[in-house]
Design an enzyme around this catalytic site. Structure first.
Site, PDB file in Angstrom:
ATOM      1  N   HIS A 167       0.821  -1.210   0.000  1.00 42.79           N
ATOM      2  CA  HIS A 167       0.000   0.000   0.000  1.00 42.79           C
ATOM      3  C   HIS A 167       0.859   1.267   0.000  1.00 42.79           C
ATOM      4  O   HIS A 167       0.340   2.375  -0.228  1.00 42.79           O
ATOM      5  CB  HIS A 167      -0.921  -0.005   1.224  1.00 42.79           C
ATOM      6  CG  HIS A 167      -2.227   0.687   0.986  1.00 42.79           C
ATOM      7  ND1 HIS A 167      -2.478   1.469  -0.122  1.00 42.79           N
ATOM      8  CD2 HIS A 167      -3.374   0.719   1.725  1.00 42.79           C
ATOM      9  CE1 HIS A 167      -3.706   1.958  -0.055  1.00 42.79           C
ATOM     10  NE2 HIS A 167      -4.275   1.510   1.055  1.00 42.79           N
ATOM     11  N   ASP A 206      -2.346   2.137  -4.581  1.00 37.50           N
ATOM     12  CA  ASP A 206      -3.591   2.576  -3.944  1.00 37.50           C
ATOM     13  C   ASP A 206      -4.675   1.528  -4.132  1.00 37.50           C
ATOM     14  O   ASP A 206      -4.600   0.677  -5.035  1.00 37.50           O
ATOM     15  CB  ASP A 206      -4.056   3.908  -4.532  1.00 37.50           C
ATOM     16  CG  ASP A 206      -3.093   5.048  -4.221  1.00 37.50           C
ATOM     17  OD1 ASP A 206      -2.430   4.988  -3.171  1.00 37.50           O
ATOM     18  OD2 ASP A 206      -2.996   5.984  -5.055  1.00 37.50           O
TER      19      ASP A 206
END
Length: 439
Positions: A410, A414
């Protein structure tokens, strides 16, 4: 003339290895270039061939022991003759063996009373093992321990290759009499203080044995990488499901002609590799890598395929998968699988990779959260195909469905990009013509 056996270089940055299975024992003949011993690194397993034809006269490092690259682990003598019993000739005994035999028992500190009784008890307790089936060659460390305990040769059964008696075998033999003595003492004490047998509880049944084995270098590296991934990356997993009807129909239609023409079985992984290549082109962040404060975007797709091997899970790489055909993908994966089971995957085939596919469905997994293989930023987990009721055009129908899971870093990817990737893979599998038409 004795020729030294030394640990070869097995890969860049590898400084220590673990000795695997010795394919030849002391006293056995060996041909030039014949495999002698398996060398295990944290990347792969390689075989050390004999540099000359001769006889293995000394083995200095046993299975499970660690050795540095370049370290001496044994000798092969070109002039020695093989022995009938597999033991090394007189002139080829290791220094450890010679030392054990050179020190007379009288030079050792004497043990009085209980120690003498225990030695006699150990010898008597283990003599039945020799009568049952005999033993193989006694390894140096095991011989020294037997000499210290006063155990006669042949009194301990060997569990090593070729029936060799290992140090662990002697330790087990030493532990057994003590366990039996303690058990008898406890039984007598309990009997004197207990109620009649009819009122006492029955002893629990079943074995409580344990086996402790050294962790392989490959398993150590796997553990290290998984912990590193959890500690350094911000991992998140998102899921989707795929209707496999179209792929299964296409595979059924062409699998016979495909196998006849290419000599390879048409599986499902080639479809997923192609779909992932397509999706990675649309979402390049998942094919990228974090390098310090920079992001390295790769304009090629090196897809790692997780396969189960003899020593554990390995991930060989499909180099430039974007340029490979279905046949090339299938034949390469089949070759990886066969060589992984035989521990024949080369180190260079495991290095690199920009994305990984792990198929837990072959083992029956319905759903899982795979862990990213650092420094990659994504891994796709595949699962078993299961017939499930789904709604299609307002009707409930039964379709072959598969859950897929994308774990991603992450820090770089995204949620929107992760979902976009999975949706694209889903579209390509549910309508394979999309990959051909690039729509």
């Amino acid at each position: 003339m004795a020729t030294e056996l030394r640990v070869p270089e097995v890969g860049e940055s590898v400084t220590e290895v673990q000795i695997g299975t010795w394919l030849k024992s002391e006293g056995q003949g060996v041909a030039m270039d014949e495999a002698l011993v398996e060398i295990e690194s944290d990347k792969a397993t390689v075989e050390l061939p004999s540099p000359v034809a001769g006889v293995v006269t000394q083995i200095l490092k046993q299975q499970g022991e660690m050795a540095a690259v370049g370290e001496l682990i044994g000798y092969v003598d070109e002039s020695a003759a093989p022995t009938a019993d597999g033991k090394s000739p007189e002139g080829g005994k290791s220094s450890e063996q010679s030392g054990a035999q050179a020190d007379p028992p009288a030079a050792m500190p004497s043990k009085a009373g209980a120690a003498s009784n225990r030695t006699a008890e150990l010898a008597a307790a283990t003599s039945s093992a020799a009568a049952a089936g005999g033993t193989g060659h006694v390894m140096p460390a095991a011989r020294r321990l037997m000499d210290e305990a006063g155990l006669a040769e042949g009194s301990v059964s060997g569990t090593g290759p070729g029936g060799r008696v290992l140090k662990e075998d002697v330790q087990r033999a030493l532990a057994q009499p003590a366990d039996k003595t303690a058990s008898k003492t406890a039984s007598k004490t309990a009997a004197s203080n207990s109620k009649p047998a009819s009122d006492s509880a029955a002893p629990p049944a079943g074995s409580r044995d344990e086996e402790v084995v050294p962790m392989s270098m490959l398993r150590r590296r796997i553990a290290q990488n998984l912990v590193e991934a959890q500690q350094t990356a911000a991992l998140l997993t998102t899921f989707n499901e795929i209707d496999m009807t179209a792929v299964m129909a296409l595979r059924k239609q062409h699998k016979d002609a495909f196998e006849e023409r290419h000599g390879a079985r048409l599986g499902f992984l080639s479809f997923f590799v192609k779909a992932c290549v397509d999706a990675l082109k649309q979402v390049p962040a998942i094919n990228a890598e974090v390098r310090g404060t920079d992001i390295a975007y790769r304009h090629y797709q090196d897809i790692g395929i997780a396969v189960g091997g003899g020593k554990g899970l390995v991930v060989p790489i499909l180099r430039n998968a974007e340029a490979m055909s279905f046949a090339e993908i299938e034949t390469t994966i089949a070759d990886f699988g066969a060589r992984a089971k035989a521990n024949k995957i080369a180190l260079k085939e495991l290095q690199g990779g920009t994305f990984t596919i792990s198929n837990g469905g072959v083992y029956g997994s319905l759903l899982s959260t795979p862990i990213v293989n650092p420094p990659q930023s994504g891994i796709l987990g595949l699962h078993k195909i299961e017939q499930r009721p789904v709604a299609v055009d307002g009707q409930v129908v039964v379709r072959p469905m598969m859950y897929v899971a994308l774990t991603y870093d992450h820090r770089l990817v995204d949620g929107r990009e992760a979902v976009t990737f999975l949706v694209r893979v889903k579209e390509c599998l549910e309508d394979p013509s999309r990959m051909l038409m690039e729509v």
